[in-house]
Design a protein around this motif. Structure first.
Motif, PDB file in Angstrom:
ATOM      1  N   LYS B  82       0.802  -1.218   0.000  1.00 62.82           N
ATOM      2  CA  LYS B  82       0.000   0.000   0.000  1.00 62.82           C
ATOM      3  C   LYS B  82       0.836   1.270   0.000  1.00 62.82           C
ATOM      4  CE  LYS B  82      -4.615  -0.763   1.934  1.00 62.82           C
ATOM      5  NZ  LYS B  82      -5.493  -0.565   3.102  1.00 62.82           N
ATOM      6  N   GLU B  83       1.898   1.253   0.778  1.00 66.21           N
ATOM      7  CA  GLU B  83       2.696   2.466   0.919  1.00 66.21           C
ATOM      8  C   GLU B  83       3.338   2.862  -0.404  1.00 66.21           C
ATOM      9  OE1 GLU B  83       5.488   2.350   4.197  1.00 66.21           O
ATOM     10  OE2 GLU B  83       6.521   4.080   3.340  1.00 66.21           O
ATOM     11  N   ASN B  84       3.903   1.876  -1.088  1.00 62.22           N
ATOM     12  CA  ASN B  84       4.532   2.179  -2.371  1.00 62.22           C
ATOM     13  C   ASN B  84       3.511   2.657  -3.398  1.00 62.22           C
ATOM     14  OD1 ASN B  84       6.982   1.539  -1.365  1.00 62.22           O
ATOM     15  ND2 ASN B  84       7.415  -0.162  -2.750  1.00 62.22           N
ATOM     16  N   ILE B  85       2.363   2.011  -3.398  1.00 60.81           N
ATOM     17  CA  ILE B  85       1.311   2.413  -4.329  1.00 60.81           C
ATOM     18  C   ILE B  85       0.901   3.860  -4.041  1.00 60.81           C
ATOM     19  CG2 ILE B  85      -1.109   2.030  -4.929  1.00 60.81           C
ATOM     20  CD1 ILE B  85      -0.618  -0.947  -4.697  1.00 60.81           C
ATOM     21  N   SER B  86       0.767   4.152  -2.778  1.00 60.23           N
ATOM     22  CA  SER B  86       0.368   5.496  -2.388  1.00 60.23           C
ATOM     23  C   SER B  86       1.406   6.540  -2.800  1.00 60.23           C
ATOM     24  CB  SER B  86       0.135   5.523  -0.881  1.00 60.23           C
ATOM     25  OG  SER B  86      -0.082   6.831  -0.447  1.00 60.23           O
ATOM     26  N   LYS B  87       2.682   6.207  -2.601  1.00 57.42           N
ATOM     27  CA  LYS B  87       3.756   7.116  -3.016  1.00 57.42           C
ATOM     28  C   LYS B  87       3.717   7.356  -4.521  1.00 57.42           C
ATOM     29  CE  LYS B  87       7.371   6.248   0.471  1.00 57.42           C
ATOM     30  NZ  LYS B  87       8.635   5.512   0.728  1.00 57.42           N
ATOM     31  N   PHE B  88       3.520   6.273  -5.254  1.00 54.64           N
ATOM     32  CA  PHE B  88       3.489   6.370  -6.709  1.00 54.64           C
ATOM     33  C   PHE B  88       2.355   7.274  -7.173  1.00 54.64           C
ATOM     34  CE2 PHE B  88       1.918   4.597 -10.806  1.00 54.64           C
ATOM     35  CZ  PHE B  88       3.021   4.897 -11.585  1.00 54.64           C
ATOM     36  N   ILE B  89       1.190   7.031  -6.618  1.00 53.97           N
ATOM     37  CA  ILE B  89       0.015   7.804  -7.033  1.00 53.97           C
ATOM     38  C   ILE B  89       0.185   9.287  -6.719  1.00 53.97           C
ATOM     39  CG2 ILE B  89      -2.435   8.161  -6.544  1.00 53.97           C
ATOM     40  CD1 ILE B  89      -2.530   5.075  -6.134  1.00 53.97           C
ATOM     41  N   THR B  90       0.701   9.566  -5.550  1.00 55.07           N
ATOM     42  CA  THR B  90       0.924  10.968  -5.192  1.00 55.07           C
ATOM     43  C   THR B  90       1.866  11.650  -6.178  1.00 55.07           C
ATOM     44  OG1 THR B  90       0.611  10.424  -2.863  1.00 55.07           O
ATOM     45  CG2 THR B  90       1.714  12.504  -3.359  1.00 55.07           C
ATOM     46  N   ALA B  91       2.935  10.948  -6.518  1.00 50.89           N
ATOM     47  CA  ALA B  91       3.905  11.522  -7.451  1.00 50.89           C
ATOM     48  C   ALA B  91       3.277  11.738  -8.831  1.00 50.89           C
ATOM     49  CB  ALA B  91       5.127  10.620  -7.561  1.00 50.89           C
ATOM     50  N   ILE B  92       2.519  10.748  -9.261  1.00 51.63           N
ATOM     51  CA  ILE B  92       1.918  10.793 -10.600  1.00 51.63           C
ATOM     52  C   ILE B  92       0.876  11.898 -10.711  1.00 51.63           C
ATOM     53  CG2 ILE B  92       0.211   9.534 -11.975  1.00 51.63           C
ATOM     54  CD1 ILE B  92       3.169   8.848 -12.543  1.00 51.63           C
ATOM     55  N   LYS B  93       0.121  12.079  -9.639  1.00 51.09           N
ATOM     56  CA  LYS B  93      -0.929  13.098  -9.682  1.00 51.09           C
ATOM     57  C   LYS B  93      -0.360  14.487  -9.885  1.00 51.09           C
ATOM     58  CE  LYS B  93      -4.835  11.050  -7.237  1.00 51.09           C
ATOM     59  NZ  LYS B  93      -5.487  10.885  -5.908  1.00 51.09           N
ATOM     60  N   ALA B  94       0.900  14.669  -9.513  1.00 50.79           N
ATOM     61  CA  ALA B  94       1.521  15.987  -9.632  1.00 50.79           C
ATOM     62  C   ALA B  94       2.027  16.267 -11.049  1.00 50.79           C
ATOM     63  CB  ALA B  94       2.667  16.111  -8.632  1.00 50.79           C
ATOM     64  N   VAL B  95       1.963  15.281 -11.909  1.00 53.17           N
ATOM     65  CA  VAL B  95       2.491  15.454 -13.269  1.00 53.17           C
ATOM     66  C   VAL B  95       1.331  15.714 -14.239  1.00 53.17           C
ATOM     67  CG1 VAL B  95       3.885  14.444 -15.093  1.00 53.17           C
ATOM     68  CG2 VAL B  95       4.377  13.878 -12.699  1.00 53.17           C
ATOM     69  N   ASP B  96       1.239  16.936 -14.739  1.00 58.74           N
ATOM     70  CA  ASP B  96       0.124  17.318 -15.612  1.00 58.74           C
ATOM     71  C   ASP B  96       0.060  16.494 -16.887  1.00 58.74           C
ATOM     72  OD1 ASP B  96      -0.726  19.203 -13.870  1.00 58.74           O
ATOM     73  OD2 ASP B  96       0.113  20.915 -14.959  1.00 58.74           O
ATOM     74  N   GLU B  97       1.213  16.126 -17.379  1.00 61.73           N
ATOM     75  CA  GLU B  97       1.246  15.385 -18.654  1.00 61.73           C
ATOM     76  C   GLU B  97       0.675  13.980 -18.517  1.00 61.73           C
ATOM     77  OE1 GLU B  97       3.704  17.157 -17.445  1.00 61.73           O
ATOM     78  OE2 GLU B  97       4.417  18.541 -19.005  1.00 61.73           O
ATOM     79  N   VAL B  98       0.660  13.449 -17.312  1.00 58.67           N
ATOM     80  CA  VAL B  98       0.013  12.155 -17.086  1.00 58.67           C
ATOM     81  C   VAL B  98      -1.477  12.413 -16.934  1.00 58.67           C
ATOM     82  CG1 VAL B  98      -0.182  10.125 -15.616  1.00 58.67           C
ATOM     83  CG2 VAL B  98       2.044  11.216 -15.954  1.00 58.67           C
ATOM     84  N   VAL B  99      -2.222  12.096 -17.958  1.00 62.49           N
ATOM     85  CA  VAL B  99      -3.644  12.417 -17.924  1.00 62.49           C
ATOM     86  C   VAL B  99      -4.487  11.273 -17.372  1.00 62.49           C
ATOM     87  CG1 VAL B  99      -3.502  14.168 -19.720  1.00 62.49           C
ATOM     88  CG2 VAL B  99      -3.944  11.800 -20.353  1.00 62.49           C
ATOM     89  N   GLU B 100      -3.948  10.056 -17.382  1.00 57.20           N
ATOM     90  CA  GLU B 100      -4.670   8.927 -16.786  1.00 57.20           C
ATOM     91  C   GLU B 100      -3.710   8.042 -16.023  1.00 57.20           C
ATOM     92  OE1 GLU B 100      -7.253   6.657 -19.429  1.00 57.20           O
ATOM     93  OE2 GLU B 100      -7.480   8.392 -20.737  1.00 57.20           O
ATOM     94  N   CYS B 101      -4.235   7.428 -14.980  1.00 54.50           N
ATOM     95  CA  CYS B 101      -3.464   6.452 -14.215  1.00 54.50           C
ATOM     96  C   CYS B 101      -4.414   5.410 -13.635  1.00 54.50           C
ATOM     97  CB  CYS B 101      -2.690   7.136 -13.090  1.00 54.50           C
ATOM     98  SG  CYS B 101      -1.905   5.971 -11.959  1.00 54.50           S
ATOM     99  N   HIS B 102      -4.251   4.182 -14.101  1.00 51.74           N
ATOM    100  CA  HIS B 102      -5.137   3.102 -13.670  1.00 51.74           C
ATOM    101  C   HIS B 102      -4.330   1.958 -13.061  1.00 51.74           C
ATOM    102  CE1 HIS B 102      -8.144   4.956 -16.395  1.00 51.74           C
ATOM    103  NE2 HIS B 102      -7.145   5.063 -17.250  1.00 51.74           N
ATOM    104  N   HIS B 103      -4.839   1.424 -11.986  1.00 47.97           N
ATOM    105  CA  HIS B 103      -4.262   0.232 -11.389  1.00 47.97           C
ATOM    106  C   HIS B 103      -4.871  -0.961 -12.102  1.00 47.97           C
ATOM    107  CE1 HIS B 103      -3.170  -1.890  -7.314  1.00 47.97           C
ATOM    108  NE2 HIS B 103      -2.387  -2.241  -8.314  1.00 47.97           N
ATOM    109  N   ILE B 104      -4.037  -1.849 -12.587  1.00 47.78           N
ATOM    110  CA  ILE B 104      -4.561  -2.941 -13.418  1.00 47.78           C
ATOM    111  C   ILE B 104      -4.053  -4.310 -12.981  1.00 47.78           C
ATOM    112  CG2 ILE B 104      -4.880  -1.571 -15.508  1.00 47.78           C
ATOM    113  CD1 ILE B 104      -2.173  -2.641 -16.458  1.00 47.78           C
ATOM    114  N   THR B 105      -4.772  -5.334 -13.430  1.00 46.48           N
ATOM    115  CA  THR B 105      -4.315  -6.716 -13.295  1.00 46.48           C
ATOM    116  C   THR B 105      -3.278  -6.971 -14.383  1.00 46.48           C
ATOM    117  OG1 THR B 105      -5.949  -7.528 -14.855  1.00 46.48           O
ATOM    118  CG2 THR B 105      -6.597  -7.426 -12.547  1.00 46.48           C
ATOM    119  N   GLY B 106      -2.573  -8.059 -14.244  1.00 46.21           N
ATOM    120  CA  GLY B 106      -1.637  -8.438 -15.298  1.00 46.21           C
ATOM    121  C   GLY B 106      -0.206  -8.146 -14.895  1.00 46.21           C
TER     122      GLY B 106
END
Lengths: 158, 158
Positions: B82-106
């Motif tokens: 959870k902690e790593n996922i949370s860190k990743f999401i926080t970082a990604i949300k700050a990047v305007d060029e990343v317009v989508e971010c989905h957690h996926i299977t696979g």
DNA sequence: TTTTTGGCCAAATTTTATTTGGAAAACGAA
DNA sequence: TTCGTTTTCCAAATAAAATTTGGCCAAAAA
């Protein structure tokens, strides 16, 4: 219209605001960009007719209408020739549940985004409408577990 | 508001139309669904306050504003906790060029959609803002060569 | 310097959204 | 069924918003 339109800072502000919320009134938009309503409207119209603004859409909550499963699918075709690609695209365009289809570099040939009611419906859809397409070689599905960002705003370069 | 709202055929018609074009006037919408303006507006308001309609957006042409490169990126994290996922999401949300971010299977953990000006800007962005994120293990980019379908309309189940 | 162009504003006008009051249909309970 | 309740609808009045108009001002071109 494909005029090579020049955007100034005010135009970019308009685009940022309308991407975030297109239901704003012209008067409110005018206030936020620091102009009066008349030239604001003129700029918006110019952005529309020049093709910078392509369209306006309502976004609905998938869960609220019974759409519980979204996936990305990597699809490879049997041959990479124009004819097969064309056949694939034609078939895909006819499937409402396929909301996106992009031709990409890398191992797969296409990436699709698919939205449907549940896993059962998804399986049925894939069997009936996608695996089915004659030119399709392989498919790899990735189910979306949760979505953390789905911005409707492109990052407009300065 | 998360009322378990019941949609009838008329509501679905409204949703289909507003997904396709949210700039339609209420009078025109009323005509297309076969009601008068008053109940039409009432239905739209109910769909908005109940959360079925989430928002309204202008869609702009990326090329027209100097955005020439779009990609999908599969990202794997170093640990799936959870902690790593949370860190990743926080970082990604700050990047305007990343317009989508989905957690996926696979195989990958996340799929991102990124939009930026050109390949040089893309490389820079990945180096500075994505590879950088400490919890990121591997990244695989797929550049979009062309987009054949990008529907803004979800297929509302009957 | 003069002319032209582009962008702006205030105010009038037109169009559209929104409210209102009440009629008809649908529904539930007795 | 029948009565009351709720829901959904309409037409028309009102309020709000979009759009047009005419003219001012500044920057660019001649």
């Amino acid at each position: 219209m494909k005029n090579n339109i020049k955007l100034d800072g005010t135009d970019r502000k308009i685009l940022e605001i309308l991407q975030r919320n297109s239901n704003i009134t012209n008067a409110q938009l005018a206030k936020e960009i620091g102009l009066s309503p008349a030239p604001t409207l003129e700029r918006v119209n110019k952005l529309e007719t020049s093709g910078v603004i392509k369209s306006y859409h309502a976004v609905i909550d998938p869960a609220a209408v019974g759409l519980g499963v979204s996936t990305f699918v990597m699809a490879s075709l049997k041959g990479h020739n124009k004819e097969n690609i064309s056949k694939f695209i034609t078939a895909i365009k006819a499937v409402d549940e396929v909301v996106e289809c992009h031709h990409i570099t890398g191992s797969g040939d296409f990436i699709l985004k698919i939205v449907c009611a549940d896993i059962a419906a998804y399986q049925q859809l894939m069997l009936d409408k996608v695996s089915n397409i004659e030119v399709v070689d392989s498919l790899q599905s990735m189910v979306i577990l949760s979505t953390f960002k789905d911005s409707k705003s492109l990052p407009i370069p300065g």
